[in-house]
Design a protein around this motif. Structure first.
Motif, PDB file in Angstrom:
ATOM      1  N   GLN A 163       0.837  -1.198   0.000  1.00 15.52           N
ATOM      2  CA  GLN A 163       0.000   0.000   0.000  1.00 15.52           C
ATOM      3  C   GLN A 163       0.872   1.249   0.000  1.00 15.52           C
ATOM      4  O   GLN A 163       2.084   1.171   0.142  1.00 15.52           O
ATOM      5  N   LYS A 179      -1.428   0.784  -5.179  1.00 17.75           N
ATOM      6  CA  LYS A 179      -2.750   0.239  -5.493  1.00 17.75           C
ATOM      7  C   LYS A 179      -3.024   0.288  -7.001  1.00 17.75           C
ATOM      8  O   LYS A 179      -3.522  -0.659  -7.578  1.00 17.75           O
ATOM      9  N   ASP A 184      -5.771  -2.998  -8.224  1.00 17.33           N
ATOM     10  CA  ASP A 184      -6.945  -3.145  -7.359  1.00 17.33           C
ATOM     11  C   ASP A 184      -8.016  -2.151  -7.723  1.00 17.33           C
ATOM     12  O   ASP A 184      -7.770  -1.069  -8.136  1.00 17.33           O
TER      13      ASP A 184
END
Length: 184
Positions: A163, A179, A184
Motif C-alpha cells: 500500500q 494500489k 486493485d
C-alpha cells in the motif's frame, strides 16, 4: 559424458527472428538461452495495461513507456521483454535498436506463474546490467517487490510493499500509487 548447452548471441537471436525460425513462438533470450514466455492471463494483461497507461499519465514527456517490448542487454546475451520498461525518449533511435541498459530508468514485471523466473533469473540479469531499479508485481499476493542497488551478483536491496506510494529513483518527485500498479 559432459552435456553442453549451446548459448546464443543477440545477433544469432535476431537472425533467427529475421529468418522466421521463431515465428509464432512467444520467447525471449535470457543468458544466451531461448526461453518460452508464458501467455498472459486476463488479470495479468489487464493489470499491466492499466499500469502502463497510469505511468504514461504520471510521467508525461519525461519518459517513454514500452509495454511488452524487448530490451537489449548485451553483456548477458539477453533480450527479455518486460511487461513495462520505463525508458529514455530517444524517438527514431529505437528503429535501430531496442533500449540498452543506459536508456532504462526502471523495469516492471507482472508475475503469476512466472514468479520464480522474474524474482530469481531476471532480477540477476537486470542487476548485472546495472539497471538501477526493478519492480515485480506479485499477482498472487497483491504485492510490489522493489529491487534496488544493482551489483554483478544481484540487487542489494529488496523490499515488499502492499500500500501507499513509491517514488522511483529516476523521478523522486513522482509518487506512484501501489494500489494503481497492482490493479486493485
Amino acid at each position: 559424458m559432459t552435456v553442453t548447452t549451446a548459448k546464443w548471441t543477440i545477433e544469432d537471436y535476431h537472425h533467427m527472428i529475421a529468418a522466421g525460425i521463431l515465428s509464432g513462438r512467444q520467447v525471449e533470450l535470457l543468458n544466451g538461452e531461448i526461453i518460452d514466455r508464458v501467455p498472459e492471463e486476463e488479470y495479468h494483461a489487464y493489470s499491466s495495461d492499466e499500469a502502463g497507461e497510469y505511468l504514461i499519465y504520471l510521467l508525461g514527456d519525461r519518459a517513454k513507456i514500452r509495454q511488452a517490448k524487448p530490451i537489449t542487454l548485451p553483456q548477458s546475451s539477453s533480450e527479455p521483454e518486460p511487461d513495462i520498461a520505463v525508458v529514455q525518449r530517444l524517438g527514431r533511435d529505437y528503429r535501430q535498436h531496442h533500449p540498452y541498459p543506459e536508456n532504462i530508468f526502471w523495469l516492471i514485471e507482472y508475475s503469476n506463474s512466472s514468479l520464480n523466473k522474474d524474482l530469481e533469473v531476471k532480477s540477476k540479469i537486470y542487476a548485472a546490467a546495472n539497471i538501477s531499479e526493478y519492480w515485480v508485481i506479485n499477482l498472487q499476493t497483491a504485492q510490489l517487490i522493489v529491487f534496488r542497488v544493482p551489483t554483478a551478483e544481484g540487487y542489494q536491496s529488496q523490499s515488499t510493499l502492499t500500500q501507499g506510494e513509491i517514488n522511483p529513483l529516476a523521478f523522486p518527485d513522482v509518487a506512484v500509487s501501489i494500489k494503481r500498479l497492482i490493479g486493485d
